[in-house]
Enzyme design. Structure first.
Site, PDB file in Angstrom:
ATOM      1  N   VAL A 136       0.817  -1.209   0.000  1.00  7.01           N
ATOM      2  CA  VAL A 136       0.000   0.000   0.000  1.00  7.01           C
ATOM      3  C   VAL A 136       0.854   1.264   0.000  1.00  7.01           C
ATOM      4  CG1 VAL A 136      -2.072  -0.967   1.037  1.00  7.01           C
ATOM      5  CG2 VAL A 136      -0.231  -0.132   2.497  1.00  7.01           C
ATOM      6  N   THR A 150       6.660   1.589   2.334  1.00  8.64           N
ATOM      7  CA  THR A 150       8.083   1.815   2.060  1.00  8.64           C
ATOM      8  C   THR A 150       8.267   3.044   1.191  1.00  8.64           C
ATOM      9  OG1 THR A 150       8.256  -0.563   2.006  1.00  8.64           O
ATOM     10  CG2 THR A 150      10.166   0.673   1.252  1.00  8.64           C
ATOM     11  N   SER A 168     -15.294 -10.926  15.031  1.00  9.53           N
ATOM     12  CA  SER A 168     -16.186 -10.133  14.205  1.00  9.53           C
ATOM     13  C   SER A 168     -17.232 -10.960  13.470  1.00  9.53           C
ATOM     14  CB  SER A 168     -15.377  -9.300  13.219  1.00  9.53           C
ATOM     15  OG  SER A 168     -14.765 -10.147  12.298  1.00  9.53           O
ATOM     16  N   LYS A 217     -13.088  -4.172   5.090  1.00 13.69           N
ATOM     17  CA  LYS A 217     -14.184  -5.125   4.929  1.00 13.69           C
ATOM     18  C   LYS A 217     -15.188  -4.628   3.894  1.00 13.69           C
ATOM     19  CE  LYS A 217     -13.943  -7.240   9.446  1.00 13.69           C
ATOM     20  NZ  LYS A 217     -14.479  -7.280  10.805  1.00 13.69           N
TER      21      LYS A 217
HETATM   22  P1  ADP Z   1       4.645  -1.634   1.332  1.00 16.33           P
HETATM   23  O1  ADP Z   1       5.908  -1.099   1.855  1.00 16.33           O
HETATM   24  O2  ADP Z   1       3.435  -1.028   1.953  1.00 16.33           O
HETATM   25  O3  ADP Z   1       4.550  -3.116   1.316  1.00 16.33           O
HETATM   26  P2  ADP Z   1       5.552  -0.443  -1.118  1.00 16.33           P
HETATM   27  O4  ADP Z   1       5.832   0.896  -0.594  1.00 16.33           O
HETATM   28  O5  ADP Z   1       6.684  -1.339  -1.385  1.00 16.33           O
HETATM   29  O6  ADP Z   1       4.519  -1.178  -0.170  1.00 16.33           O
HETATM   30  O7  ADP Z   1       4.662  -0.287  -2.419  1.00 16.33           O
HETATM   31  C1  ADP Z   1       4.676  -1.172  -3.484  1.00 16.33           C
HETATM   32  C2  ADP Z   1       4.636  -0.416  -4.772  1.00 16.33           C
HETATM   33  O8  ADP Z   1       3.415   0.261  -4.920  1.00 16.33           O
HETATM   34  C3  ADP Z   1       5.705   0.633  -4.853  1.00 16.33           C
HETATM   35  O9  ADP Z   1       6.240   0.636  -6.144  1.00 16.33           O
HETATM   36  C4  ADP Z   1       4.957   1.920  -4.593  1.00 16.33           C
HETATM   37  O10 ADP Z   1       5.557   3.008  -5.215  1.00 16.33           O
HETATM   38  C5  ADP Z   1       3.604   1.626  -5.169  1.00 16.33           C
HETATM   39  N1  ADP Z   1       2.549   2.380  -4.498  1.00 16.33           N
HETATM   40  C6  ADP Z   1       1.850   1.981  -3.412  1.00 16.33           C
HETATM   41  N2  ADP Z   1       0.935   2.897  -3.076  1.00 16.33           N
HETATM   42  C7  ADP Z   1       1.046   3.898  -3.965  1.00 16.33           C
HETATM   43  C8  ADP Z   1       0.365   5.138  -4.129  1.00 16.33           C
HETATM   44  N3  ADP Z   1      -0.618   5.526  -3.320  1.00 16.33           N
HETATM   45  N4  ADP Z   1       0.742   5.928  -5.141  1.00 16.33           N
HETATM   46  C9  ADP Z   1       1.725   5.535  -5.973  1.00 16.33           C
HETATM   47  N5  ADP Z   1       2.390   4.392  -5.881  1.00 16.33           N
HETATM   48  C10 ADP Z   1       2.063   3.562  -4.892  1.00 16.33           C
END
Ligand code: ADP
Length: 808
Positions: A365, A368, A685, A728
């Protein structure tokens, strides 16, 4: 022999006197004397002309050149000249032997030389024979040690001294060899009592031996020290020579001077510098090829490589931060807002203290990538460490240097990688750490993340304090509740929920597609991935809350396109449509969770929340004849089992209302099954879902297929709130459900639910179980038409052999 054994010398028998400058001649002692003073030479000549007797008395002060009678001690030794030699320079060398002590009674003449009248000294002792014996032995013993320690006394002396029985003579002989001050010697000479004299001599002897022993010890120590330094010097020189022969010398010298140079130039705390210097010194002593030298060199390298005081310039401009976060991410309004608030506070307090940011949400999401953007916005370097699966404290804190192949832990390694002492440091998956017998990594993490208590972090390998107070730690987790409590307390949690289909489409269009095209060299090659293709991938090739797999599948499409382009040298524009996705990615992987095909008795659709986002949770209940047993299958967790019991109790309390016989439950068994293996089935839940399924099974009233629900239940049928509402509802929306029943207390959470979802989903707020039943069942229960329970739902041999009795 003249005067020998005489008690006194008769007057008129005068003896020439030789005043001695710096020597006391004891009886029985043979000494050479050099005589230069005229008066003394005259005295000697007089003696030679007579019986060669001469009285040897010391001057009180050696420096007096022309002594008067008062300058001469009265007690002396009468000696005899054994030999006299005139030297060419006018001096006279004379060999005299001391014979016996006398006292000058009076000086007779002073010119041309001194003559004196002598009186005997009575050498009688007050000591007993055994006392004397004891002292003689002691003196002999001590004298032996003295001779051994003092190189100036010839060892033959020992033999002659041990042969002397007479205490007086022994005292005189030994005294002659002691290195005493003139006055002390004179005092000894003046002691008439031989026993007493010997005792005095013993006292001096003891003192001398002690001093000599100390001297010896000191000499020994100095010698050893010198030997060691010399030995080391010698060996080092030898080693250098060998290395030179082997052609290594220059290399290692270069290396050492290079290390030294780096150490000089590097800005680091004193403690670290001292340590590095100490190790460098050690390294210099070692052979450069030895294993130990490698260990030491590595260690010095680590100290030199670490950014101790190297900071990247810090800038916190809230406008820039907002702009960069928006640039890198679509949506995520709330998390972005929280992050800017957090950074604004940082800017005001001007230091990183207080809670650590923790981004919580399902994988993919953007946790990172948010952290990366924060680093970019602040102009700090970025490092990431995954804590998933870390179970050993040493992975965080490092191994002590005594271990072979020891290295610093992840914290120090990453700081080195960051190259500055103020990076943004992402601790990924902090909820996935576990602990075992090798120590608890969580407690090590606690030390890192508790800035109130620890400005410094001590790695076992470095064994030095590293200042981490400028490091900005950010953590991520999938599940907040799996983070150890004490760690959780130090965090400021920002939740990031999953994305809706529309959000995913937008993220893909704005960020993911451009990114994957660029990564695959397709930028500017007129490749177009249409919205319908993206939606197709979202719906049928991924099943996730985030967009990680979406990105992966889009990359998959790009790989195929790249291959086609390279293979056929094609330059025509490529457009990927929804229908073409199957060509690129193969048969579809997931059919979206679909709402049930028809209204079924005993089957209810619940909503579950997992680490990977929301999901549908189907619950099946069947009734068979039996003895009132409740069977639960589908690997339910403890909490869910209890929910089932509670739901069951609630439904039993409604028996009359449902039109069930009083003894109904004694004759029937209930089987609750929760299929769908992928979802962890625990959590509070599913209470209302279970109760609805049970009621439906008992009454035979089907459940509406368009309805899904979530909520916990009390024994009296109240509906209690649940967590993860947004996830959900997203799942229900994905599955094509049209009505969702949610607890009243969760109404406030609807704010977070995207409008598209709320537009397409009818959300019904419920407080009591009765309302749930009213909305979920196709008919109200009150006027339930008695129906035969449906043993067909689950093939049950017993049940089919003995059809269950009707309800009433
Ligand atoms: P997490 O750390 O939450 O598991 P990441 O940060 O590795 O996820 O995200 C996975 C990929 O999705 C990355 O390439 C990130 O840039 C992209 N990404 C996730 N959310 C968004 C967002 N809201 N807008 C643009 N890119 C996103």
């Amino acid at each position: 022999m003249l005067f020998r054994n005489e008690k006194s010398r008769s007057r008129g028998n005068l003896v020439p006197v030789l005043p001695l400058r710096d020597i006391i001649v004891f009886p029985h002692m043979v000494v050479p004397l050099f005589v230069g003073r005229e008066k003394s030479i005259a005295a000697l000549e007089e003696a030679m002309n007579n019986e060669k007797d001469i009285f040897l008395a010391a001057q009180k002060n050696a420096k007096t050149n022309n002594p008067g009678v008062d300058d001469i001690y009265r007690v002396g030794t009468l000696g005899q000249i054994l030999q006299l030699l005139r030297l060419p320079d006018g001096m006279v060398k004379v060999l005299v032997e001391g014979r016996q002590r006398y006292r000058i009674a009076d000086f007779a003449t002073q010119d041309p030389f001194f003559t004196a009248e002598l009186e005997a000294v009575h050498e009688t002792t007050s000591r007993s024979q055994s006392e004397i014996e004891a002292i003689v032995r002691s003196v002999n013993g001590s004298f032996e040690s003295y001779v051994k320690l003092n190189k100036k006394v010839p060892p033959e002396m020992l033999v002659s001294v041990s042969a002397i029985d007479d205490p007086g003579r022994l005292a005189d002989t030994v005294a002659a060899h002691l290195e005493l001050k003139l006055e002390d010697k004179q005092a000894l000479l003046e002691v008439a009592d031989p026993g007493e004299r010997l005792e005095e001599v013993f006292r001096y002897l003891q003192g001398e031996v002690e001093i000599l022993e100390i001297e010896k010890r000191i000499r020994g120590r100095v010698k050893k020290q010198m030997e060691r330094t010399q030995r080391e010097y010698y060996l080092n020189e030898q080693m250098r020579a060998i290395q030179k022969e082997l052609g290594q010398a220059d290399e290692s010298k270069n290396e050492l001077s290079e290390l030294e140079d780096r150490l000089k130039k590097k800005d680091m705390p004193k403690e670290a510098r001292d340590k590095a210097q100490k190790e460098l010194k050690k390294l210099r002593m070692m052979s450069p090829m030895s294993a130990e030298a490698t260990v030491v060199r590595n260690y010095i390298d680590w100290i030199l490589d670490l950014p101790w005081n190297e900071k990247t310039p810090e800038k916190i401009e809230i406008d820039d931060v907002e702009r960069i976060l928006d640039e890198d991410h679509y949506g995520l309004e709330k998390p972005k807002q929280r992050i800017t608030e957090y950074l604004a506070v940082l800017k005001l307090v001007e230091r990183i203290q207080g809670p650590v940011l923790c981004l919580v949400g399902p994988p993919g999401v953007g946790k990172t990538s948010l952290a990366k953007s924060i680093a970019r916005a602040l102009g700090r370097n970025f490092v990431r460490v995954s804590l998933g699966g870390v179970r050993d404290e040493a992975e965080i804190r490092g191994h002590r240097r005594t271990y072979i192949g020891a290295l610093p832990g992840k914290v120090i390694q990453s700081v080195k990688k960051a190259g500055s002492s103020n990076p943004v440091f992402l601790l990924d998956e902090i909820d996935k750490m576990s602990s075992d017998f090798r120590g608890d990594p969580a407690s090590a993490m606690l030390e890192v993340l508790d800035p109130e208590q620890n400005a410094n972090f001590n790695d076992h390998y470095l064994d030095l304090d590293y200042n981490i107070s400028d490091v900005m730690f950010i953590t991520t987790a999938n599940n907040l509740y799996q983070i150890p409590g004490p760690l959780r307390d130090r965090m400021e949690v920002i939740r990031i929920e999953g994305y809706t289909e529309l959000e995913k489409l937008n993220i893909a269009k704005r960020h993911l597609v451009p990114k994957v095209l660029k990564n695959h060299g397709l930028e500017g090659k007129s490749v177009n991935i249409s919205d319908s293709a993206i939606l197709e991938v979202v719906r049928h090739y991924t099943r996730e809350s985030g967009v990680r797999n979406l990105e992966r599948e889009l990359a998959g499409i790009c790989r195929k396109i790249a291959r086609d382009i390279v293979k056929s040298n094609r330059t025509r524009a490529v457009r990927v449509t929804g229908n073409a996705v199957e060509k690129y990615l193969g048969p579809i992987k997931f059919r979206t969770d679909k709402a049930a095909e028809k209204d079924v008795v005993g089957v209810t659709q619940g909503l579950a929340w997992t680490e990977f986002g929301g999901d549908m949770l189907l619950i099946e209940v069947s009734v068979t004849s039996g003895k009132g047993k409740l069977t639960l299958t589908g690997k339910l967790g403890e909490v869910m089992q209890e929910s089932a019991q509670a739901a069951m109790s609630y439904v039993r309390s409604l028996s009359a209302q449902l039109g069930l016989h009083a003894d109904y439950f004694q004759n029937h068994d209930l089987h609750v099954h929760v299929p769908e293996g992928a979802i962890p089935k625990d959590g509070p839940s599913a209470g209302i879902t279970l109760a609805t399924a049970i009621t439906s099974a008992l009454t035979g009233i089907p459940v509406k297929r368009s309805v899904a629900m979530t909520g916990e239940i009390t024994l009296r049928g109240r509906v209690l709130p649940i967590g993860g509402l947004k996830e959900k509802l997203l799942a229900a929306h994905r599955a094509g459900i049209t009505e969702v029943l949610i607890p009243k207390d969760n109404e406030k959470d609807l704010r977070d639910v995207p409008q598209v979802v709320k537009d397409e989903l009818q959300v019904t707020i419920v407080e009591e179980m009765e309302e749930v039943l009213r909305h979920a069942l196709v008919r109200p229960v009150g006027n339930a038409k008695p129906e035969t329970p449906t043993p067909t739902e689950v093939p049950d041999v017993e049940a089919s052999q003995q059809p269950a009795p009707p309800f009433n």
